[in-house]
Design a protein around this motif. Structure first.
Motif, PDB file in Angstrom:
ATOM      1  N   THR A 107      34.566 -34.111  28.282  1.00 25.82           N
ATOM      2  CA  THR A 107      33.903 -33.003  28.977  1.00 25.82           C
ATOM      3  C   THR A 107      32.514 -33.343  29.507  1.00 25.82           C
ATOM      4  O   THR A 107      31.760 -34.083  28.878  1.00 25.82           O
ATOM      5  N   ASN A 108      32.210 -32.764  30.649  1.00 21.65           N
ATOM      6  CA  ASN A 108      30.856 -32.774  31.205  1.00 21.65           C
ATOM      7  C   ASN A 108      30.219 -31.422  30.870  1.00 21.65           C
ATOM      8  O   ASN A 108      30.708 -30.687  30.003  1.00 21.65           O
ATOM      9  N   SER A 109      29.124 -31.040  31.571  1.00 17.77           N
ATOM     10  CA  SER A 109      28.435 -29.775  31.256  1.00 17.77           C
ATOM     11  C   SER A 109      29.379 -28.583  31.355  1.00 17.77           C
ATOM     12  O   SER A 109      29.504 -27.785  30.416  1.00 17.77           O
ATOM     13  N   SER A 110      30.011 -28.418  32.508  1.00 18.64           N
ATOM     14  CA  SER A 110      30.800 -27.202  32.738  1.00 18.64           C
ATOM     15  C   SER A 110      31.998 -27.125  31.802  1.00 18.64           C
ATOM     16  O   SER A 110      32.398 -26.026  31.398  1.00 18.64           O
ATOM     17  N   GLY A 121      17.527 -39.748  34.893  1.00 14.69           N
ATOM     18  CA  GLY A 121      17.551 -38.436  34.214  1.00 14.69           C
ATOM     19  C   GLY A 121      17.646 -37.319  35.238  1.00 14.69           C
ATOM     20  O   GLY A 121      16.887 -36.359  35.186  1.00 14.69           O
ATOM     21  N   TYR A 122      18.624 -37.461  36.172  1.00 14.30           N
ATOM     22  CA  TYR A 122      18.825 -36.471  37.237  1.00 14.30           C
ATOM     23  C   TYR A 122      17.485 -36.156  37.929  1.00 14.30           C
ATOM     24  O   TYR A 122      17.177 -35.008  38.257  1.00 14.30           O
ATOM     25  N   GLY A 123      16.693 -37.213  38.132  1.00 16.10           N
ATOM     26  CA  GLY A 123      15.451 -37.058  38.880  1.00 16.10           C
ATOM     27  C   GLY A 123      14.253 -36.663  38.029  1.00 16.10           C
ATOM     28  O   GLY A 123      13.126 -36.659  38.517  1.00 16.10           O
ATOM     29  N   LEU A 137      38.613 -43.207  24.111  1.00 10.95           N
ATOM     30  CA  LEU A 137      39.275 -43.128  25.414  1.00 10.95           C
ATOM     31  C   LEU A 137      38.560 -42.017  26.177  1.00 10.95           C
ATOM     32  O   LEU A 137      38.226 -40.972  25.593  1.00 10.95           O
ATOM     33  N   MET A 138      38.287 -42.246  27.447  1.00  7.73           N
ATOM     34  CA  MET A 138      37.560 -41.218  28.183  1.00  7.73           C
ATOM     35  C   MET A 138      38.239 -40.878  29.493  1.00  7.73           C
ATOM     36  O   MET A 138      39.001 -41.661  30.051  1.00  7.73           O
ATOM     37  N   SER A 139      37.976 -39.647  29.967  1.00  2.40           N
ATOM     38  CA  SER A 139      38.389 -39.251  31.309  1.00  2.40           C
ATOM     39  C   SER A 139      37.373 -38.237  31.819  1.00  2.40           C
ATOM     40  O   SER A 139      36.479 -37.815  31.068  1.00  2.40           O
ATOM     41  N   HIS A 140      37.470 -37.885  33.081  1.00  3.62           N
ATOM     42  CA  HIS A 140      36.436 -37.031  33.691  1.00  3.62           C
ATOM     43  C   HIS A 140      37.095 -35.896  34.473  1.00  3.62           C
ATOM     44  O   HIS A 140      38.017 -36.132  35.258  1.00  3.62           O
ATOM     45  N   LEU A 141      36.588 -34.684  34.247  1.00  2.65           N
ATOM     46  CA  LEU A 141      37.142 -33.495  34.909  1.00  2.65           C
ATOM     47  C   LEU A 141      36.635 -33.381  36.343  1.00  2.65           C
ATOM     48  O   LEU A 141      35.450 -33.581  36.610  1.00  2.65           O
ATOM     49  N   ALA A 148      30.962 -35.439  23.863  1.00  5.34           N
ATOM     50  CA  ALA A 148      30.730 -34.652  25.084  1.00  5.34           C
ATOM     51  C   ALA A 148      29.644 -35.328  25.921  1.00  5.34           C
ATOM     52  O   ALA A 148      28.693 -35.893  25.378  1.00  5.34           O
ATOM     53  N   ARG A 149      29.793 -35.232  27.251  1.00  4.67           N
ATOM     54  CA  ARG A 149      28.866 -35.927  28.158  1.00  4.67           C
ATOM     55  C   ARG A 149      28.218 -34.945  29.129  1.00  4.67           C
ATOM     56  O   ARG A 149      28.430 -35.015  30.341  1.00  4.67           O
ATOM     57  N   PRO A 150      27.400 -34.008  28.650  1.00  2.16           N
ATOM     58  CA  PRO A 150      26.752 -33.092  29.590  1.00  2.16           C
ATOM     59  C   PRO A 150      25.585 -33.756  30.303  1.00  2.16           C
ATOM     60  O   PRO A 150      24.842 -34.522  29.709  1.00  2.16           O
ATOM     61  N   GLY A 151      25.445 -33.426  31.575  1.00  2.28           N
ATOM     62  CA  GLY A 151      24.313 -33.908  32.355  1.00  2.28           C
ATOM     63  C   GLY A 151      23.544 -32.741  32.945  1.00  2.28           C
ATOM     64  O   GLY A 151      22.555 -32.257  32.388  1.00  2.28           O
ATOM     65  N   VAL A 152      24.049 -32.221  34.053  1.00  2.00           N
ATOM     66  CA  VAL A 152      23.263 -31.337  34.906  1.00  2.00           C
ATOM     67  C   VAL A 152      22.730 -30.085  34.183  1.00  2.00           C
ATOM     68  O   VAL A 152      21.622 -29.624  34.465  1.00  2.00           O
ATOM     69  N   ASN A 180      40.855 -39.430  40.581  1.00  2.00           N
ATOM     70  CA  ASN A 180      41.088 -40.531  41.531  1.00  2.00           C
ATOM     71  C   ASN A 180      39.798 -41.174  42.000  1.00  2.00           C
ATOM     72  O   ASN A 180      39.589 -41.390  43.193  1.00  2.00           O
ATOM     73  N   ARG A 181      38.944 -41.481  41.035  1.00  5.87           N
ATOM     74  CA  ARG A 181      37.667 -42.110  41.358  1.00  5.87           C
ATOM     75  C   ARG A 181      37.557 -43.401  40.560  1.00  5.87           C
ATOM     76  O   ARG A 181      37.718 -44.475  41.106  1.00  5.87           O
ATOM     77  N   LEU A 182      37.325 -43.306  39.266  1.00  9.41           N
ATOM     78  CA  LEU A 182      37.300 -44.490  38.404  1.00  9.41           C
ATOM     79  C   LEU A 182      38.299 -44.275  37.268  1.00  9.41           C
ATOM     80  O   LEU A 182      38.685 -43.154  36.957  1.00  9.41           O
ATOM     81  N   VAL A 219      21.876 -39.279  31.293  1.00  7.03           N
ATOM     82  CA  VAL A 219      20.506 -39.453  31.819  1.00  7.03           C
ATOM     83  C   VAL A 219      20.502 -40.451  32.974  1.00  7.03           C
ATOM     84  O   VAL A 219      19.495 -41.084  33.255  1.00  7.03           O
ATOM     85  N   LYS A 220      21.657 -40.578  33.634  1.00  6.45           N
ATOM     86  CA  LYS A 220      21.737 -41.477  34.798  1.00  6.45           C
ATOM     87  C   LYS A 220      20.876 -40.930  35.935  1.00  6.45           C
ATOM     88  O   LYS A 220      20.382 -39.811  35.859  1.00  6.45           O
ATOM     89  N   ALA A 221      20.768 -41.736  36.991  1.00  7.16           N
ATOM     90  CA  ALA A 221      19.993 -41.356  38.179  1.00  7.16           C
ATOM     91  C   ALA A 221      18.601 -40.865  37.762  1.00  7.16           C
ATOM     92  O   ALA A 221      18.143 -39.801  38.169  1.00  7.16           O
TER      93      ALA A 221
HETATM   94  C1  PLP Z   1      31.741 -39.800  34.176  1.00  8.30           C
HETATM   95  C2  PLP Z   1      30.745 -38.709  34.095  1.00  8.30           C
HETATM   96  N1  PLP Z   1      30.589 -38.048  32.931  1.00  8.30           N
HETATM   97  C3  PLP Z   1      29.702 -37.044  32.795  1.00  8.30           C
HETATM   98  C4  PLP Z   1      28.925 -36.636  33.861  1.00  8.30           C
HETATM   99  C5  PLP Z   1      27.983 -35.466  33.693  1.00  8.30           C
HETATM  100  O1  PLP Z   1      28.438 -34.403  34.475  1.00  8.30           O
HETATM  101  P1  PLP Z   1      27.594 -33.053  34.626  1.00  8.30           P
HETATM  102  O2  PLP Z   1      26.305 -33.465  35.241  1.00  8.30           O
HETATM  103  O3  PLP Z   1      28.436 -32.219  35.524  1.00  8.30           O
HETATM  104  O4  PLP Z   1      27.435 -32.489  33.270  1.00  8.30           O
HETATM  105  C6  PLP Z   1      29.065 -37.270  35.092  1.00  8.30           C
HETATM  106  C7  PLP Z   1      28.255 -36.821  36.237  1.00  8.30           C
HETATM  107  O5  PLP Z   1      28.437 -37.054  37.368  1.00  8.30           O
HETATM  108  C8  PLP Z   1      29.986 -38.339  35.223  1.00  8.30           C
HETATM  109  O6  PLP Z   1      30.167 -38.975  36.370  1.00  8.30           O
END
Ligand code: PLP
Length: 382
Positions: free
Chosen positions: A209-212, A47-49, A168-172, A225-229, A142-144, A43-45
């Protein structure tokens, strides 16, 4: 303000409607699909606006137990919205000197760098607290996150001592492209570091994992799981039809309609030529409301389902549309032009503007009248 005789909707140039029932249903769709033990919500930014406070409160009522934000201030706002129970994870980690606020509000930091790990350990030692954290390891973005070398050095030198990692986390980097080779390379790299991490922290969970990624093989899902968009209705599977429900609708008011009495040009820079007889509507929305200037080239609005191409440049507060195909009866000051809705999705607007749905959503303007359609209240057991 006291004494005003008009409603906010009357005064606004455009109305943004946010369907919290669709948002919570999207979360359920993702949760059903996801093998993770905990499907959370990013729900950053704001809540995506869409409004982080409203989105998080609705998702909490639906049963969501873990929320992810980028900044500490976002975490503080979300903690206020969801109360003490749910996890609130701050993905940018603690800026120096902010550790006490994390602990006071039970906000869980993601530790992304050796400096953040050292700072958090130092604070945890002096404050004698057992605060949880997530450790971020980079697997190809190669971001954080710690590089593999930094991770190995931390394992070898006791650099993680004193931490209480929840996961432990990582991002696709490429999860929306199901066949991209980096997906599997990242998954393998993550599996390897995770098995090493668990020799030191056997109970540590994993967040990948993110949404996709939820639409990839379950091997990508792990524990948190960390879905956003996708929660907000953007298609997480761009190659196939969108499995998510639309959450956002945006309608802008027509201020003026004119029929040009000769061939002429329209808007700043006189970039669009129109023939004699073209009917134009000037609409109360612009780039100051988050409509990209680039949308001018191929974008369109809809009146009563009839496509109305943008003519000329998007200006700060106004866009001009060709409404020649709309009967006059549908065109009057205050009539609504659909910008985002059933004929034009967030993804359509993004494609026409040469950008992505994320950018359209997170740019949604502050001047809109915002209208929240409530999520159904869960029925409590007697
Ligand atoms: C570290 C991290 N996890 C999860 C998400 C959510 O990704 P998405 O909006 O593609 O589901 C983001 C979005 O930018 C992110 O930066």
């Amino acid at each position: 303000m006291a004494g005003l005789l008009s409603s906010p909707q009357d005064r606004a140039g455009a109305v943004l409607s946010i369907d919290l029932a669709a948002l919570t249903e999207n979360w359920r769709i993702l949760k059903r699909r996801c093998a993770a033990k905990d499907t959370g919500a990013v729900v950053k930014a704001d809540g995506y606006g869409t409004g982080a406070v409203q989105a998080a409160a609705a998702l909490k009522s639906a049963g969501c137990a873990t929320f992810y934000v980028a900044h500490l201030d976002e975490g503080i706002a979300v903690r206020g919205a969801v109360g003490a129970g749910p996890r609130v994870v701050v993905m940018h980690g603690p800026n120096r000197g902010t550790e006490r606020d994390f602990a006071a509000l039970k906000l869980i930091p993601v530790l992304n760098t050796p400096e953040q790990i050292a700072g958090w350990r130092k604070y945890a030692e002096t404050a004698d607290i057992l605060s949880e954290s997530l450790v971020h390891v980079d697997t190809g973005m190669n971001r954080l996150g710690l590089t593999r070398k930094e991770f190995d050095a931390h394992i070898a030198d006791g650099g993680f001592n004193g931490l209480h990692p929840l996961a432990l986390m990582s991002h696709l980097a490429c999860s929306e492209e199901a066949k991209h080779p980096l997906n599997e390379a990242q998954r393998k790299a993550f599996a390897e570091v995770l098995s090493i991490f668990r020799t030191r922290f056997p109970d540590a969970k994993a967040s990948f994992t993110n949404s996709s990624g939820i639409f990839l093989d379950p091997a990508y899902h792990y524990d948190y799981a960390r879905p956003g968009v996708a929660l907000y209705g953007v298609n997480p599977t761009p190659d196939v039809p969108n499995p998510m429900l639309p959450v956002v609708r945006l309608f802008a008011k027509i201020i003026q309609v004119r029929r040009v009495d000769r061939a002429t040009t329209v808007g700043y820079g006189a970039t669009a030529a129109v023939p004699e007889g073209t009917k134009l509507a000037t609409v109360s929305i612009g780039y100051a409301d988050g409509i990209p200037r680039s949308w001018g080239a191929g974008g369109a609005g809809f009146v009563d389902g009839i496509r109305c191409p943008v003519k000329g440049r998007v200006s700060m507060d106004l866009v001009i549309f060709d409404v020649s195909n709309v009967p006059d009866s549908g065109l009057h000051p205050g009539a609504l032009m659909e910008i985002i809705g059933s004929h034009s999705t967030v993804d359509d607007v993004a494609t026409a503007a040469g950008t992505i749905g994320y950018e359209i959503l997170t740019s949604l303007g502050a001047r809109y009248h915002r209208h929240y359609l409530p999520a159904p209240t869960p029925i409590k057991k007697p």
